[in-house]
Write a protein that holds these residues in place. Structure first.
Motif, PDB file in Angstrom:
ATOM      1  N   SER A  10      -6.249   3.028  -4.029  1.00  0.00           N
ATOM      2  CA  SER A  10      -5.236   4.058  -3.792  1.00  0.00           C
ATOM      3  C   SER A  10      -5.272   5.119  -4.873  1.00  0.00           C
ATOM      4  O   SER A  10      -4.847   6.245  -4.655  1.00  0.00           O
ATOM      5  CB  SER A  10      -3.846   3.449  -3.700  1.00  0.00           C
ATOM      6  N   ALA A  34      -7.839   7.296  -2.118  1.00  0.00           N
ATOM      7  CA  ALA A  34      -6.805   7.831  -1.238  1.00  0.00           C
ATOM      8  C   ALA A  34      -6.478   9.304  -1.529  1.00  0.00           C
ATOM      9  O   ALA A  34      -6.186  10.043  -0.585  1.00  0.00           O
ATOM     10  CB  ALA A  34      -5.552   6.976  -1.314  1.00  0.00           C
ATOM     11  N   PRO A  83       0.810  -1.227   0.000  1.00  0.00           N
ATOM     12  CA  PRO A  83       0.000   0.000   0.000  1.00  0.00           C
ATOM     13  C   PRO A  83       0.836   1.266   0.000  1.00  0.00           C
ATOM     14  O   PRO A  83       0.519   2.214  -0.721  1.00  0.00           O
ATOM     15  CB  PRO A  83      -0.817  -0.121   1.292  1.00  0.00           C
ATOM     16  N   ILE A  89       0.833   4.288  -2.994  1.00  0.00           N
ATOM     17  CA  ILE A  89       0.575   5.724  -2.826  1.00  0.00           C
ATOM     18  C   ILE A  89       1.730   6.528  -3.409  1.00  0.00           C
ATOM     19  O   ILE A  89       1.522   7.543  -4.082  1.00  0.00           O
ATOM     20  CB  ILE A  89       0.392   6.067  -1.334  1.00  0.00           C
ATOM     21  N   MET A 121      -4.910   5.259   3.180  1.00  0.00           N
ATOM     22  CA  MET A 121      -4.592   3.957   2.582  1.00  0.00           C
ATOM     23  C   MET A 121      -4.286   2.918   3.648  1.00  0.00           C
ATOM     24  O   MET A 121      -4.694   1.762   3.513  1.00  0.00           O
ATOM     25  CB  MET A 121      -3.375   4.124   1.672  1.00  0.00           C
ATOM     26  N   THR A 142      -1.032   3.215 -11.566  1.00  0.00           N
ATOM     27  CA  THR A 142      -1.042   2.586 -10.245  1.00  0.00           C
ATOM     28  C   THR A 142      -1.609   1.175 -10.306  1.00  0.00           C
ATOM     29  O   THR A 142      -1.050   0.246  -9.720  1.00  0.00           O
ATOM     30  CB  THR A 142      -1.886   3.429  -9.267  1.00  0.00           C
ATOM     31  N   CYS A 191      -2.154  11.108   2.298  1.00  0.00           N
ATOM     32  CA  CYS A 191      -2.823  10.021   1.574  1.00  0.00           C
ATOM     33  C   CYS A 191      -2.484   8.667   2.180  1.00  0.00           C
ATOM     34  O   CYS A 191      -3.306   7.743   2.148  1.00  0.00           O
ATOM     35  CB  CYS A 191      -2.395  10.012   0.114  1.00  0.00           C
ATOM     36  N   GLN A 192      -1.270   8.543   2.729  1.00  0.00           N
ATOM     37  CA  GLN A 192      -0.866   7.271   3.328  1.00  0.00           C
ATOM     38  C   GLN A 192      -1.811   6.876   4.450  1.00  0.00           C
ATOM     39  O   GLN A 192      -2.081   5.697   4.665  1.00  0.00           O
ATOM     40  CB  GLN A 192       0.548   7.387   3.926  1.00  0.00           C
TER      41      GLN A 192
END
Lengths: 450, 427
Positions: free
Chosen positions: B330, B334, B215, B219, B373, B257, B369-370
């Protein structure tokens, strides 16, 4: 009403018609006062029924209940509503676990509504339709999450008879977290997509406020409900202790109160505090004995049924007999081991739980509001009644998990749980995990012994 | 550029004309940037090559350091997460603090860190208690200490929290109530945001580094791909909150992605170091049976592939399909974490959360964003991959906390008897 007029005239002021109307409407729960202009032509500013009248704040010293001439009238109103609240509560206890849970949910909804309304500013809300709906969306998601976690096992135990329903319920339990997560993310994305240009700060504050409210409301209610299904005793005892502490503090302060306790709550006194502490600890000891004799209160509820309960109460509720000195009329008294636990609950309820009340008072002072709402005459809103309960509910749950459950969990109980609740694969899975854990320790110990 | 690189705030010189310039904090958005909304696309920015170089330089360092930590192992990754948390919390605590009010309230910052420490004890105690118990089997004294800690973990954290709560109430000062309550609420929101995602991250790490690395990499790939697609093709603005983002960058990054999720899962899934769960807190090498998700199933190459393609069939790990799902999330959802952070910065008129990383801003800017996610990865893993029943966990918890070692052994023997009867009785 007449008493109100006389009080204001006694205070030596020109009869403030608006103030009088405000006080009366607050007691009878009707609508907002209007803005009449007086005979001199001055427009009186409309005083919201929630604002503290300025003279109350200034005279800090003379706010003690002993000095308040109106105290008997307010005591009557408080007693009246207290009797109704306690009576209704006792009835719900008699009805059972599921109804108590329903009562907790209803109280939650009202608390959340009071708190959501509190910092909302009317003119900004007109630009943002659907923002209140977002709050209730998050409320619903939180309710699904919290009660799903606590009650999933019991839900499964209830529908074992019907194959189709059982499948449905197991699927719900399996995908419970994902469902709640996606509901939350949907609300999160909705929030971001409805951010309006000059309202960012207001919207973010409301979002944070919503989260804080939901956390405060749902943490304590989830622990309360977990306690209920462990046995109504573990819900009823802490709640009663807080009520006893409140009532005892009120009456000790009424008759004996002289020294103020803390600047945040000017009506509280040291005499009330100490008197209430002693009363609470004593009544905890006695009340635990009385309540612990009823199987309806001490048995845990394993499913969501509403019938009568029978169970083996466990070692905590079996009386032990202590011999008494000769001058007592009885030779020996039965003491339930749970009474010693109740002492600790009483100690916490009298010393630390009042800080919940101080927090709420400080909060009201910070944001210049008099009460959280006006649902209960003489007491304010529901949040005003629940502030100390919240701190106590969390402590009762944690105390139960850490000190009571280890004493009353036996191997037989766990074996029953394993055989009843798990499928064969799950039992084998548990068996292997338990084996790994034990063998790891056994290896370590035999290594040490060699 | 000066604003990105220097640490202290600019001073207040009075100009030659005698006017006092208002001190502009290094975090405030210069007004001309806000007004020229249309000219903000990266394609039109003249300074873009220079800023791209700085971003690449710091990105390379971040990715290099990250890869090194992955090589070192689970415990070091955990330590990295903790360090990142501390820095994020510090950035966020400082953000809405108002200097002149803080001078009158000594010890208020200490209260924030007290709550931080309590949250850390609570969160990591819960996740790691089982593994901690498995680590200290060799020494009886340590073992007693650890079982005591596990048993009374919740009570300890609760009393630490209540102590902080009472301290807060007893230090309420007369005209500062509103500020103090605001700070208290802010502290709670920060701790919830920081600790929810980090607790899920750490839970993922001990299930297997793969479920943390994949993950996080997705990102990073999404960010980098969106940057470059926007750099070269960006024309249509995506959302008013983040004026530099474009639809071309968004769609290009989505494809990149999902594709790289599929390929990356294949590459990463071949290493036992990444796919094996860690059962205790040791740091040695890992060997385990990876499980059905990581065993390659060979599927034949479809007909329309050209003749020069060397392989006739390609090995697909079943986990790659899960990875495609993670990639989809993601790239689509995300980024909303990034929009949330942008909106937040606009609402409170700050340019960046901090300035630790040149070209990128603060640590929170990289982690926004992490965070979304990490939570999704944990929930996905728990619901679709492990398929572990909640009941087993609940009962294991009860066994661990409420029974002594002898009682646990007795329970194990009894269970063995009953299960043997069941299994052999049926056959």
């Amino acid at each position: 009403m007449i008493l109100g007029v006389r009080w204001i005239a006694y205070k030596g002021k020109e009869p403030d018609i608006l103030l009088m109307t405000t006080k009366i409407s607050k007691y009878s729960g009707s609508g907002d006062p209007s803005t009449p202009s007086g005979p001199t032509g001055r427009l009186r500013r409309r005083r919201g029924s929630n604002e503290v009248p300025p003279e109350a704040i200034k005279e800090n010293g003379s706010d003690l209940l002993v000095n308040d001439i109106n105290k008997y009238k307010s005591m009557l109103i408080r007693t009246y509503s207290s009797v109704w609240m306690i009576g209704g509560f006792a009835f719900i206890i008699y009805m059972g676990h599921l109804y108590i849970w329903a009562m907790v949910v209803v109280i939650q909804i009202f608390m959340a509504k009071e708190l959501f309304n509190l910092l909302r500013r009317a003119h900004e809300d007109r630009h943002l339709p659907g923002f209140r709906l977002l709050n209730w969306h998050f409320f619903f998601t939180a309710m699904l999450f919290v009660y799903g976690r606590i009650l999933n096992q019991r839900l499964a135990n209830t529908v074992t008879s019907d194959k189709f329903l059982y499948q449905l319920v197991s699927r719900f339990i399996k995908y419970h977290m994902v469902t709640c997560y996606f509901l939350y993310i949907a609300g999160f994305m909705w929030f971001i997509l409805t951010l309006k240009k000059k309202m960012y700060k207001y919207q973010f504050s409301q979002y944070a406020w919503t989260h804080m409210i939901l956390i405060v409301v749902f943490t304590q209610s989830s622990f309360t409900v977990a306690n209920i299904f462990e046995g109504i005793f573990w819900f009823l005892l802490p709640v009663s202790l807080i009520v006893i502490n409140d009532i005892a503090a009120y009456f000790f302060g009424f008759f004996l109160g002289r020294t103020p306790l803390i600047k945040l709550s000017p009506k509280k006194t040291w005499e009330g505090f100490i008197g209430a502490s002693v009363t609470t600890i004593l009544s905890a000891f006695l009340l635990a004995n009385i309540l612990g004799r009823s199987q309806w209160l001490t048995c845990p509820r394993k499913d969501l049924s509403t019938g009568w309960l029978h169970c083996d109460p466990g070692p905590l509720f079996k009386p032990e007999y202590f011999a008494l000195p000769e001058w007592f009329p009885w030779r020996e008294i039965p003491i339930l081991p749970v009474q010693w636990h109740a002492l600790w609950l009483g100690l916490f309820a009298s010393i630390i739980a009042p800080f919940g009340g101080f927090f709420a008072s400080g909060f009201k002072r910070a944001f210049k509001i008099k009460d959280f709402g006006d649902s209960i005459p003489g007491h304010g809103g529901i949040t005003d009644r629940m502030d100390c309960q919240m701190v106590m509910a969390v402590f009762a749950y944690i105390y139960h998990q850490s000190f009571v459950a280890p004493q009353s969990t036996t191997i037989e109980m766990l074996m029953d749980q394993i055989l009843m609740n798990l499928t064969l694969e799950e039992q084998l899975d548990l068996y292997t995990k338990l084996g790994q854990m034990i063998q790891g320790r056994q290896f370590g110990e035999s290594y040490l012994n060699n």
